[in-house]
Every structure is written in structure tokens, then in C-alpha cells.
Design a protein around this motif. Sequence first.
Motif, short mmCIF file in Angstrom:
data_model
loop_
_atom_site.label_atom_id
_atom_site.label_comp_id
_atom_site.label_asym_id
_atom_site.label_seq_id
_atom_site.Cartn_x
_atom_site.Cartn_y
_atom_site.Cartn_z
N PHE A 181 0.86 -1.19 0.00
CA PHE A 181 0.00 0.00 0.00
C PHE A 181 0.90 1.23 0.00
O PHE A 181 1.04 1.92 1.00
CB PHE A 181 -0.92 -0.01 1.22
CG PHE A 181 -2.11 -0.92 1.08
CD1 PHE A 181 -3.32 -0.44 0.59
CD2 PHE A 181 -2.04 -2.26 1.42
CE1 PHE A 181 -4.43 -1.27 0.46
CE2 PHE A 181 -3.14 -3.10 1.29
CZ PHE A 181 -4.34 -2.60 0.80
N GLY A 183 0.88 3.32 -2.97
CA GLY A 183 0.42 4.20 -4.05
C GLY A 183 -0.17 5.46 -3.44
O GLY A 183 0.31 5.97 -2.42
N GLY A 185 -2.48 7.90 -1.33
CA GLY A 185 -3.33 7.85 -0.14
C GLY A 185 -2.66 7.32 1.10
O GLY A 185 -1.62 6.68 1.05
N GLU A 186 -3.29 7.62 2.23
CA GLU A 186 -2.82 7.15 3.53
C GLU A 186 -3.75 6.00 3.96
O GLU A 186 -4.90 6.22 4.36
CB GLU A 186 -2.88 8.33 4.54
CG GLU A 186 -2.68 7.93 5.99
CD GLU A 186 -1.51 6.97 6.22
OE1 GLU A 186 -0.38 7.31 5.88
OE2 GLU A 186 -1.76 5.86 6.74
N PRO A 187 -3.26 4.76 3.86
CA PRO A 187 -4.14 3.62 4.09
C PRO A 187 -4.81 3.62 5.47
O PRO A 187 -5.97 3.23 5.60
CB PRO A 187 -3.24 2.39 3.92
CG PRO A 187 -1.86 2.91 3.75
CD PRO A 187 -1.91 4.35 3.43
N SER A 217 1.89 0.75 4.32
CA SER A 217 2.83 1.85 4.61
C SER A 217 2.03 3.03 5.14
O SER A 217 1.03 3.43 4.55
CB SER A 217 3.55 2.25 3.32
OG SER A 217 4.38 3.38 3.54
N SER A 240 6.62 5.64 7.37
CA SER A 240 7.35 6.67 6.62
C SER A 240 7.85 7.72 7.61
O SER A 240 7.11 8.62 7.98
CB SER A 240 6.42 7.31 5.58
OG SER A 240 6.03 6.34 4.63
N GLU A 282 10.79 3.82 6.66
CA GLU A 282 11.09 4.40 5.35
C GLU A 282 11.68 5.80 5.56
O GLU A 282 11.20 6.57 6.40
CB GLU A 282 9.81 4.50 4.51
CG GLU A 282 8.99 3.23 4.43
CD GLU A 282 9.66 2.13 3.62
OE1 GLU A 282 9.99 2.41 2.45
OE2 GLU A 282 9.87 1.03 4.16
N ILE A 313 15.30 5.80 0.59
CA ILE A 313 14.75 6.01 -0.75
C ILE A 313 15.21 7.38 -1.25
O ILE A 313 14.74 8.40 -0.74
CB ILE A 313 13.20 6.02 -0.73
CG1 ILE A 313 12.65 4.86 0.10
CG2 ILE A 313 12.62 6.04 -2.13
CD1 ILE A 313 11.39 5.23 0.87
N LEU A 315 14.98 10.66 -3.01
CA LEU A 315 13.76 11.34 -3.49
C LEU A 315 13.66 11.26 -5.01
O LEU A 315 14.63 11.45 -5.72
CB LEU A 315 13.81 12.82 -3.09
CG LEU A 315 12.61 13.65 -3.58
CD1 LEU A 315 11.41 13.44 -2.67
CD2 LEU A 315 12.95 15.13 -3.67
N THR A 318 9.36 15.57 -7.74
CA THR A 318 8.09 15.82 -8.43
C THR A 318 8.29 17.04 -9.35
O THR A 318 9.15 17.87 -9.07
CB THR A 318 6.96 16.11 -7.42
OG1 THR A 318 7.37 17.21 -6.61
CG2 THR A 318 6.71 14.91 -6.53
N1 SAH Z 1 0.67 7.45 2.64
C1 SAH Z 1 1.49 6.32 2.91
C2 SAH Z 1 1.63 5.35 1.76
C3 SAH Z 1 1.74 5.94 0.38
S1 SAH Z 1 3.21 6.84 0.04
C4 SAH Z 1 2.85 6.76 3.39
O1 SAH Z 1 3.16 7.96 3.29
O2 SAH Z 1 3.59 5.94 3.90
C5 SAH Z 1 4.40 5.52 -0.09
C6 SAH Z 1 5.84 5.95 0.12
O3 SAH Z 1 6.30 6.74 -0.99
C7 SAH Z 1 6.04 6.79 1.36
O4 SAH Z 1 7.16 6.34 2.11
C8 SAH Z 1 6.28 8.15 0.76
O5 SAH Z 1 6.95 8.99 1.65
C9 SAH Z 1 7.04 7.83 -0.49
N2 SAH Z 1 7.11 8.92 -1.46
C10 SAH Z 1 6.16 9.82 -1.76
N3 SAH Z 1 6.60 10.70 -2.69
C11 SAH Z 1 7.85 10.32 -3.01
C12 SAH Z 1 8.85 10.83 -3.91
N4 SAH Z 1 8.61 11.90 -4.66
N5 SAH Z 1 10.04 10.19 -3.96
C13 SAH Z 1 10.29 9.11 -3.19
N6 SAH Z 1 9.39 8.57 -2.32
C14 SAH Z 1 8.19 9.19 -2.23
#
Ligand code: SAH
Length: 380
Positions: A181, A183, A185-187, A217, A240, A282, A313, A315, A318
Motif C-alpha cells: 500500500f 500508491g 493515499g494514507e491507508p 505503509s 514513513s 522508510e 529512498i 527522493l 516531483t
Molecule cells: N501514505 C502512505 C503510503 C503511500 S506513500 C505513506 O506515506 O507511507 C508511499 C511511500 O512513498 C512513502 O514512504 C512516501 O513517503 C514515499 N514517497 C512519496 N513521494 C515520493 C517521492 N517523490 N520520492 C520518493 N518517495 C516518495
Amino acid sequence: MTDRPVAGNQPAISEVDPESLTAWLAARGEPAYRAAQVLAGAHRPTATSLDDLTDLPRPLRGAVADAFRFSSIVGSHALVADGGLTAKAVHELADGQRIESVLMRYPARGKGIGRTTICISSQAGCAVGCPFCATGQAGFGRQLTAGEIVDQVLHWHRDPWLALGADWRPGGVRSHYNIVFMGMGEPLNNVDRVFHAVRLLNDPARLGIGARHITVSTSGVVPGIDRMIDELPQVNLAISLHAASDELRDELVPINRKWPIAEVVAAGQRFAARTRRRVSLEYVLIDGMNDAPAQAAGLAALASGWLCHVNLIPLNPTPGSRWSGTDAVGVRRFAATIEQAGVPVTVRDTRGREIEAACGQLHAQLAGRPIGTAVPMVPA
Ligand code: SAH
Ligand code: SF4
């Protein structure tokens, strides 16, 4: 032409519970075993519509196709990257909302079997508003239903492309999905429907995906983590974190103002202690923002002494973002600090960069452009 209702309010077959399906069949004088036939047929990877349920007598097939929807997804736009190993889709729902899912294939090594990870959305948009995340920047649309969550997995399950490739035994790979999970949204802000979707995914009469192959997540919704401990203790938890101080995390993950780092980490520790499952922390590495040695040391301290590991991870910027990802040298240095503290650490591979695979990005790119009806995807 068809005289059937089009994308109306019929429930998606993925979320119809067996009791109401049995009752619906009984009202037509059909025996209860037909329910299992309907579910098995609809979850067969080769099914392309409810008219394909050839185990059923033809009139019943028509009635099923009238009463239920094959999918709550009305159209998808898919892109392939990484030489066919990664694919991403934007899905359009009946009310025009759009969500994303990503499929990543990991070829088999040696005698092993290939793995397939499917990353799915839990909400259209997200209200948490993390500034580095395309979904967070776009804001909240609405909650997804359990069927809309499961239908993202079914979309890929039904894609003939999944059966291709030298490392994949035709059909065999389908029983080895990992679901994350991660993608849009916040599950845990859609917790009842997400838990329902997990149970549907687990159901042996449907896809039969084991809870241990599913990861939720969260940005740190503490009551939701406690519900996972009680209700779904076999599902994996990823938190996260993205910052080791509340001051920085308030900015990067604004939900931190409600549940600060100490509370989130304590919830992670409760999860690990009660379930004996390793929690994933994360940490998105943003150049000059959260990647200094002091932050690595802070993260190492938060992660020491309990059953967790750190997943770094870089970044994925965007469009229009003022931030960029930490470079490879910086990532290695940061990882070394965590490792020296005795905490297991991994660096997530950045799959699908050229198809805007980071959360919410392809959706943003396609905003305002039409999406065609679902087309099975075959790599070029
Ligand atoms: N809302 C939940 C799950 C979806 S986001 C959450 O935040 O955990 C899933 C993961 O992708 C999260 O760890 C989030 O911080 C990461 N993420 C979001 N945008 C990103 C980006 N531009 N680059 C790398 N990771 C990103
Ligand atoms: Fe929402 Fe997760 Fe994106 Fe933050 S990173 S805005 S919680 S989807």
C-alpha cells in the motif's frame, strides 16, 4: 451494442461477499455452490468480462453480468519501463476519480522463482499533504472502496503481460504477488476499507494472497497501527519516518503535529513486540534537507535496539519541486552511519523513474487528459 446498464451502481464482483452472493443466487433458484463458481471464474487471470464465466449456464451468466460489475475500474492508461520489468497504470473510476498502481517484476535468480510486487492506492489523493509527494500536493479526493482497492490488483492479475517473460512460468507467478500500500493515499486514514480489502485479497476463494505478502505503509497514524496489531498482525508494517527530529518532520510529514516521532516509534515498537515482525522505517533522502550526518545519527538512535530495519529512498523529484534526491555518495554515507549502529539498512531501487512512478506523479501528468478503456498491456 448492449442493453445492459453501463458502469451503474452494481457492486464490483471483487467486493461481493459470499453470503449476499449466495442469497442473490438462491433468489434465482440457484444452488449455493454456484457462488464459488462465480468467484473462481471472476478471479481467473484469463477472464476478460463476466460473460467469460463459462462454468455457468448461459442465462445465469447474463444475470450475473447484469447484476455485478467485472471491475470498478472503468479505464486504465498504462506505461512500461525498465525494459518491461516495471509498469504503471492510472485507473479511472466510475465517478471520474483517478488513482495509480504500479507493477514491478523481479526476475528469478538461479532456481528461484520471480517475484511480482504490486503497489496500490488506498485513497484518491491524500489529505496528509507531504510537500515532496505529488499526491500530497494534489490534495484529497475521496476514500476508495474495498472493491476499488482490490480491483487494482485484479487489473494486473488479468493482464496477459504478466504471463510473459522467460523467468515466469505462465500463470505460476500469479500466486507470488507481494502487495504494498504505497500508491496514492494514507491507508490508515481509510482503515476499515483497507482492512476489508486485505481480507478480500487473503480469501482463498479469490486471489489467496497471504497476509505476510502484504505491506501497509503509513505516514504514522498511531491508532491505525494499533488496530493492525489487533486485527491484522500478519500484515507487514512500514512507517514513513523521513526525519529524525519533530521540527523537520512537522514540515516533511505534517501528520507529525498530531502524532510526533516518539509516539510513532513507540507504536512501531508495540507492533514489533506483539507480532514479532520486523517494522520497516522508510526514509526519503532529500538533498540538503534531511541527509546530514546528524540526521543519520538521529535515525540510527531511533532505530536501535528493536526489531526494525531502515529503508532509504532517494527522493524522486516531483515536477516543479525545489528539492532533489541525495546523490549516490551521500546515500552510501548515510547508510553507513545506520549500519555502524547495528541497524539493518537497505536502499530502495528507483524503479520506473522514466514513467513518473513515484506516488501521484503519472496522475498529475495525465490530469485533464482522457483515459481510454482498459487495454491489455503487452510490452513493445
Ligand atoms: N501514505 C502512505 C503510503 C503511500 S506513500 C505513506 O506515506 O507511507 C508511499 C511511500 O512513498 C512513502 O514512504 C512516501 O513517503 C514515499 N514517497 C512519496 N513521494 C515520493 C517521492 N517523490 N520520492 C520518493 N518517495 C516518495
Ligand atoms: Fe499522503 Fe503518503 Fe504522499 Fe504523505 S507521502 S502525502 S502520507 S501519500
